[in-house]
Design a protein around this motif. Structure first.
Motif, short mmCIF file in Angstrom:
data_model
loop_
_atom_site.label_atom_id
_atom_site.label_comp_id
_atom_site.label_asym_id
_atom_site.label_seq_id
_atom_site.Cartn_x
_atom_site.Cartn_y
_atom_site.Cartn_z
N VAL A 105 0.85 -1.19 0.00
CA VAL A 105 0.00 0.00 0.00
C VAL A 105 0.89 1.24 0.00
N LEU A 106 0.69 2.10 -1.00
CA LEU A 106 1.41 3.36 -1.08
C LEU A 106 0.51 4.45 -0.50
N LEU A 107 0.92 5.02 0.63
CA LEU A 107 0.15 6.07 1.30
C LEU A 107 0.86 7.40 1.12
N VAL A 108 0.10 8.44 0.78
CA VAL A 108 0.68 9.74 0.43
C VAL A 108 -0.13 10.87 1.07
N MET A 109 0.58 11.88 1.58
CA MET A 109 -0.02 13.13 2.03
C MET A 109 0.82 14.29 1.49
N THR A 110 0.19 15.46 1.31
CA THR A 110 0.89 16.63 0.78
C THR A 110 0.79 17.80 1.75
N GLU A 111 1.72 18.73 1.59
CA GLU A 111 1.62 20.01 2.28
C GLU A 111 0.51 20.84 1.64
N ASP A 112 -0.05 21.81 2.38
CA ASP A 112 -1.00 22.73 1.77
C ASP A 112 -0.32 23.55 0.70
N ASN A 113 -1.03 23.77 -0.40
CA ASN A 113 -0.50 24.56 -1.50
C ASN A 113 -1.05 25.98 -1.41
N ILE A 114 -0.18 26.99 -1.42
CA ILE A 114 -0.63 28.38 -1.34
C ILE A 114 -0.30 29.12 -2.62
N SER A 115 -0.04 28.37 -3.68
CA SER A 115 0.34 28.99 -4.95
C SER A 115 -0.45 28.35 -6.10
N SER A 116 0.20 28.17 -7.24
CA SER A 116 -0.47 27.66 -8.43
C SER A 116 -0.36 26.13 -8.50
N LEU A 117 -0.97 25.56 -9.55
CA LEU A 117 -0.96 24.12 -9.75
C LEU A 117 0.48 23.60 -9.77
N ARG A 118 0.71 22.48 -9.11
CA ARG A 118 2.04 21.86 -9.14
C ARG A 118 1.88 20.37 -9.37
N SER A 119 2.90 19.79 -9.98
CA SER A 119 2.83 18.37 -10.30
C SER A 119 4.21 17.75 -10.20
N GLY A 120 4.25 16.45 -10.07
CA GLY A 120 5.51 15.72 -9.97
C GLY A 120 5.24 14.24 -10.07
N SER A 121 6.17 13.43 -9.57
CA SER A 121 6.04 11.98 -9.67
C SER A 121 6.59 11.33 -8.42
N ILE A 122 6.02 10.20 -8.08
CA ILE A 122 6.56 9.32 -7.05
C ILE A 122 7.06 8.07 -7.77
N VAL A 123 8.29 7.69 -7.52
CA VAL A 123 8.90 6.57 -8.23
C VAL A 123 9.25 5.46 -7.25
N LEU A 124 8.80 4.25 -7.58
CA LEU A 124 9.11 3.06 -6.80
C LEU A 124 10.07 2.18 -7.59
N LYS A 125 10.99 1.51 -6.88
CA LYS A 125 11.92 0.59 -7.53
C LYS A 125 11.82 -0.77 -6.85
N GLN A 126 11.75 -1.80 -7.68
CA GLN A 126 11.69 -3.18 -7.18
C GLN A 126 13.10 -3.73 -7.01
N PRO A 127 13.40 -4.34 -5.88
CA PRO A 127 14.75 -4.92 -5.72
C PRO A 127 14.96 -6.10 -6.67
N ILE A 128 16.19 -6.44 -6.89
CA ILE A 128 16.63 -7.54 -7.76
C ILE A 128 16.43 -7.18 -9.23
N SER A 129 15.17 -6.92 -9.63
CA SER A 129 14.92 -6.60 -11.04
C SER A 129 15.26 -5.15 -11.35
N ASN A 130 15.30 -4.29 -10.31
CA ASN A 130 15.50 -2.84 -10.47
C ASN A 130 14.43 -2.20 -11.35
N LYS A 131 13.27 -2.86 -11.47
CA LYS A 131 12.16 -2.31 -12.23
C LYS A 131 11.58 -1.12 -11.49
#
Length: 244
Positions: A105-131
């Motif tokens: 389970v990937l659980l995520v929370m963010t800080e309050d945004n006081i500006s404009s739209l923002r975006s990004g990515s969360i990246v997970l890596k699997q061990p052994i395969s490095n996928k």
């Protein structure tokens, strides 16, 4: 997007974190097969489609989660592999990947945004395969602009439409005063467009064919719009796009 909330006491001890640069892999690469016929999988439990996390500017009071699978299968036997969080935006103040039986389970929370739209990515890596698995995350800006448009659908009939930049948290009522005119003079009126909770569009249809102005002086020749008012929830600051 599935939102899954789990009692944190069930998942303490399974967290994974750290931050490094990353490369994005598409969902089509979620399954990898090696030379010895081992199958590696890293992806969602019910779909290969990668959906973004989406937050309002005030974020959430509890973490938002989704379920993942991460395993290697050899000769029909599956072994779960704990994925590691290798990258996340700086404004994500909580991200944890926890095991619950054979599911992560990937659980995520963010800080309050006081500006404009923002975006990004969360990246997970699997061990052994490095996928790697890349999950987008966006957070709306504090200003939710509303654009008002007017369309003449028939003689002396006008359709008013109010459209917000983001889905509204609660019902929002948009009032716009306007006047219509022809050679006989002007007629003042007002349009009320209601954007329902969770929606982005509200409409108002006005038919002036039965008005004295049209009855005595013929079809309307135009209209003028004026600055109106917006009432709604307190998650966003609502503003008009100028429309005249």
């Amino acid at each position: 997007m599935k939102k899954v909330l789990f009692i944190l006491s069930l998942i303490i001890g399974y967290s994974c974190s750290s931050e490094i640069p990353f490369d994005k892999d598409g969902a089509e690469n979620a399954v990898t097969r090696s030379a010895n016929d081992s199958v590696y999988y890293l992806g969602f439990t019910d779909s290969d489609i990668v959906e973004d996390f989406a937050f309002t500017p005030k974020g959430t009071t509890q973490p938002v989660g989704r379920t993942l699978l991460s395993y290697v299968e050899v000769n029909g036997i599956k072994t779960v592999l704990q994925p590691e969080i290798v990258s996340k935006p700086s404004w994500v103040n909580y991200a944890i990947c926890s095991q619950y039986n054979e599911i992560y389970v990937l659980l995520v929370m963010t800080e309050d945004n006081i500006s404009s739209l923002r975006s990004g990515s969360i990246v997970l890596k699997q061990p052994i395969s490095n996928k790697t698995l890349t999950i987008g995350i966006t957070q709306n800006g504090i200003n939710n602009y509303i654009r008002v448009s007017v369309e003449q659908t028939y003689n002396n009939r006008y359709l008013f439409t109010a459209t917000s930049t983001y889905p509204v948290k609660d019902e929002v009522r948009v009032r716009v005063p306007f006047e219509v005119y022809n050679d006989g003079g002007k007629l003042d009126h007002g349009a009320l467009m209601v954007i329902p909770k969770g929606g982005q569009t509200g409409t108002y249809l006005m038919d002036f064919n039965a008005s004295p102005l049209v009855y005595y002086h013929g079809d309307l020749k135009g209209y003028n719009l004026f600055e109106g008012s917006i009432t709604g929830d307190d998650v966003y600051t609502y503003e008009f796009y100028r429309y005249w």
